[in-house]
Design a protein around this motif. Structure first.
Motif, PDB file in Angstrom:
ATOM      1  N   PHE A  68      18.179   4.494 -14.254  1.00  0.00           N
ATOM      2  CA  PHE A  68      19.265   5.303 -13.693  1.00  0.00           C
ATOM      3  C   PHE A  68      20.636   4.784 -14.138  1.00  0.00           C
ATOM      4  O   PHE A  68      21.575   5.559 -14.325  1.00  0.00           O
ATOM      5  CB  PHE A  68      19.176   5.367 -12.156  1.00  0.00           C
ATOM      6  N   LYS A  69      20.750   3.446 -14.335  1.00  0.00           N
ATOM      7  CA  LYS A  69      22.034   2.879 -14.790  1.00  0.00           C
ATOM      8  C   LYS A  69      22.361   3.369 -16.200  1.00  0.00           C
ATOM      9  O   LYS A  69      23.491   3.736 -16.500  1.00  0.00           O
ATOM     10  CB  LYS A  69      21.983   1.345 -14.776  1.00  0.00           C
ATOM     11  N   ARG A  70      21.326   3.390 -17.057  1.00  0.00           N
ATOM     12  CA  ARG A  70      21.534   3.874 -18.427  1.00  0.00           C
ATOM     13  C   ARG A  70      21.957   5.343 -18.416  1.00  0.00           C
ATOM     14  O   ARG A  70      22.811   5.758 -19.178  1.00  0.00           O
ATOM     15  CB  ARG A  70      20.247   3.689 -19.250  1.00  0.00           C
ATOM     16  N   ARG A  71      21.344   6.101 -17.506  1.00  0.00           N
ATOM     17  CA  ARG A  71      21.682   7.536 -17.396  1.00  0.00           C
ATOM     18  C   ARG A  71      23.156   7.714 -16.997  1.00  0.00           C
ATOM     19  O   ARG A  71      23.873   8.533 -17.568  1.00  0.00           O
ATOM     20  CB  ARG A  71      20.759   8.203 -16.365  1.00  0.00           C
ATOM     21  N   LEU A  72      23.595   6.933 -16.019  1.00  0.00           N
ATOM     22  CA  LEU A  72      24.990   7.032 -15.560  1.00  0.00           C
ATOM     23  C   LEU A  72      25.972   6.653 -16.666  1.00  0.00           C
ATOM     24  O   LEU A  72      26.986   7.325 -16.868  1.00  0.00           O
ATOM     25  CB  LEU A  72      25.216   6.120 -14.345  1.00  0.00           C
ATOM     26  N   VAL A  73      25.663   5.574 -17.374  1.00  0.00           N
ATOM     27  CA  VAL A  73      26.560   5.115 -18.448  1.00  0.00           C
ATOM     28  C   VAL A  73      26.614   6.161 -19.562  1.00  0.00           C
ATOM     29  O   VAL A  73      27.685   6.478 -20.091  1.00  0.00           O
ATOM     30  CB  VAL A  73      26.113   3.733 -18.984  1.00  0.00           C
ATOM     31  N   ASN A  77      29.985   8.168 -20.782  1.00  0.00           N
ATOM     32  CA  ASN A  77      30.462   8.060 -22.166  1.00  0.00           C
ATOM     33  C   ASN A  77      30.507   9.406 -22.879  1.00  0.00           C
ATOM     34  O   ASN A  77      31.313   9.612 -23.777  1.00  0.00           O
ATOM     35  CB  ASN A  77      29.560   7.107 -22.972  1.00  0.00           C
ATOM     36  N   ALA A  78      29.620  10.319 -22.474  1.00  0.00           N
ATOM     37  CA  ALA A  78      29.471  11.563 -23.242  1.00  0.00           C
ATOM     38  C   ALA A  78      30.145  12.757 -22.588  1.00  0.00           C
ATOM     39  O   ALA A  78      30.112  13.857 -23.120  1.00  0.00           O
ATOM     40  CB  ALA A  78      27.985  11.867 -23.422  1.00  0.00           C
ATOM     41  N   TYR A  96      19.594  -2.605  -2.955  1.00  0.00           N
ATOM     42  CA  TYR A  96      20.137  -2.320  -4.288  1.00  0.00           C
ATOM     43  C   TYR A  96      21.513  -1.641  -4.231  1.00  0.00           C
ATOM     44  O   TYR A  96      22.172  -1.492  -5.242  1.00  0.00           O
ATOM     45  CB  TYR A  96      19.198  -1.379  -5.070  1.00  0.00           C
ATOM     46  N   PHE A  97      21.897  -1.240  -3.013  1.00  0.00           N
ATOM     47  CA  PHE A  97      23.039  -0.333  -2.895  1.00  0.00           C
ATOM     48  C   PHE A  97      24.363  -0.944  -3.365  1.00  0.00           C
ATOM     49  O   PHE A  97      25.133  -0.307  -4.069  1.00  0.00           O
ATOM     50  CB  PHE A  97      23.181   0.181  -1.458  1.00  0.00           C
ATOM     51  N   SER A  98      24.639  -2.197  -2.992  1.00  0.00           N
ATOM     52  CA  SER A  98      25.947  -2.768  -3.352  1.00  0.00           C
ATOM     53  C   SER A  98      26.111  -2.888  -4.867  1.00  0.00           C
ATOM     54  O   SER A  98      27.199  -2.674  -5.411  1.00  0.00           O
ATOM     55  CB  SER A  98      26.164  -4.124  -2.674  1.00  0.00           C
ATOM     56  N   ALA A  99      25.001  -3.181  -5.583  1.00  0.00           N
ATOM     57  CA  ALA A  99      25.068  -3.266  -7.054  1.00  0.00           C
ATOM     58  C   ALA A  99      25.358  -1.884  -7.659  1.00  0.00           C
ATOM     59  O   ALA A  99      26.139  -1.759  -8.609  1.00  0.00           O
ATOM     60  CB  ALA A  99      23.758  -3.808  -7.602  1.00  0.00           C
ATOM     61  N   VAL A 100      24.741  -0.856  -7.081  1.00  0.00           N
ATOM     62  CA  VAL A 100      24.969   0.520  -7.565  1.00  0.00           C
ATOM     63  C   VAL A 100      26.418   0.928  -7.306  1.00  0.00           C
ATOM     64  O   VAL A 100      27.086   1.515  -8.160  1.00  0.00           O
ATOM     65  CB  VAL A 100      24.020   1.522  -6.850  1.00  0.00           C
ATOM     66  N   GLN A 101      26.884   0.594  -6.113  1.00  0.00           N
ATOM     67  CA  GLN A 101      28.270   0.922  -5.729  1.00  0.00           C
ATOM     68  C   GLN A 101      29.265   0.287  -6.703  1.00  0.00           C
ATOM     69  O   GLN A 101      30.203   0.938  -7.168  1.00  0.00           O
ATOM     70  CB  GLN A 101      28.503   0.401  -4.308  1.00  0.00           C
ATOM     71  N   LEU A 108      32.426   2.386 -13.628  1.00  0.00           N
ATOM     72  CA  LEU A 108      32.447   3.713 -14.261  1.00  0.00           C
ATOM     73  C   LEU A 108      33.546   4.626 -13.707  1.00  0.00           C
ATOM     74  O   LEU A 108      33.824   5.670 -14.281  1.00  0.00           O
ATOM     75  CB  LEU A 108      31.076   4.398 -14.098  1.00  0.00           C
ATOM     76  N   GLY A 109      34.142   4.239 -12.578  1.00  0.00           N
ATOM     77  CA  GLY A 109      35.239   5.036 -12.012  1.00  0.00           C
ATOM     78  C   GLY A 109      34.808   6.405 -11.508  1.00  0.00           C
ATOM     79  O   GLY A 109      35.559   7.368 -11.550  1.00  0.00           O
TER      80      GLY A 109
END
Length: 209
Positions: A68-73, A77-78, A96-101, A108-109
């Protein structure tokens, strides 16, 4: 496709990724918003307007690892769309929530919206759709050059007829009927008029037909 303009969302509708058909979130949205499913939305789960979309991170996505992190990045970018990230924050995914936040908001803003389950996500999407509709209405009323779109859904018979044109699915049928108002006007439209609504390839097909 994640660039603006690749998906055109009819006024007051939501376009959902085909993978969500039959899900709890889709069932909860039925009757509250006009939901159309489409293949080929790529990284995006739901398009709320031409500019705003949702990326949905489920409890299962969080537990499964970093995909999911790769998907967000990749999305960030695109894309020049406004991406809102809905994350299922449950007892299982809480660790896992704080790392996602941190990733979504600080790196990623993007906007992060936590929900407890898909039912809550559906309520949130309904609220966001009404905000998008208000924004579109404001833009149209403040811009004299934008023609007012009719927010009501076309008559079912017209809608069915328009879908029989080669290259026209539900989304394009809605856009064409909202723009031209009748089959008669659609039949008499020039290629350049059609291009403004559905793009070059579809316009050529419709005009030939």
């Amino acid at each position: 496709p994640v660039t603006a303009g690749s998906v055109v969302v009819p006024y007051g509708h939501v376009i959902g990724n085909e993978k969500w058909r039959g899900s709890e979130v889709a069932q909860k949205l039925q009757g509250k918003v006009r939901l159309i499913f489409e293949d080929g939305l790529g990284l995006v789960d739901f398009h709320l307007s031409n500019r705003t979309c949702i990326l949905y991170i489920s409890e299962a996505d969080l537990v499964a690892g970093d995909e999911f992190k790769r998907r967000l990045v990749r999305f960030r970018n695109a894309s020049n769309l406004r991406g809102l990230v809905i994350v299922e924050k449950t007892q299982i995914s809480d660790q896992y929530f704080s790392a996602v936040q941190k990733l979504v908001v600080l790196e990623l803003g993007m906007v992060l919206l936590p929900v407890a389950n898909q039912g809550e996500a559906a309520q949130l999407i309904v609220q966001l759709v009404s905000v998008c509709v208000r924004e579109q209405s404001r833009e149209q009323s403040s811009n004299p050059f934008l023609r007012k779109q009719r927010p009501q859904l076309a008559e079912p018979a017209l809608f069915q007829t328009a879908q029989h044109i080669p290259g026209v699915g539900k989304t394009k049928a809605l856009l064409l009927l909202q723009h031209f108002g009748s089959i008669h006007r659609l039949c008499n439209a020039s290629i350049s008029e059609l291009e403004q609504v559905v793009g070059q390839t579809a316009a050529q097909q419709i005009h030939t037909f």
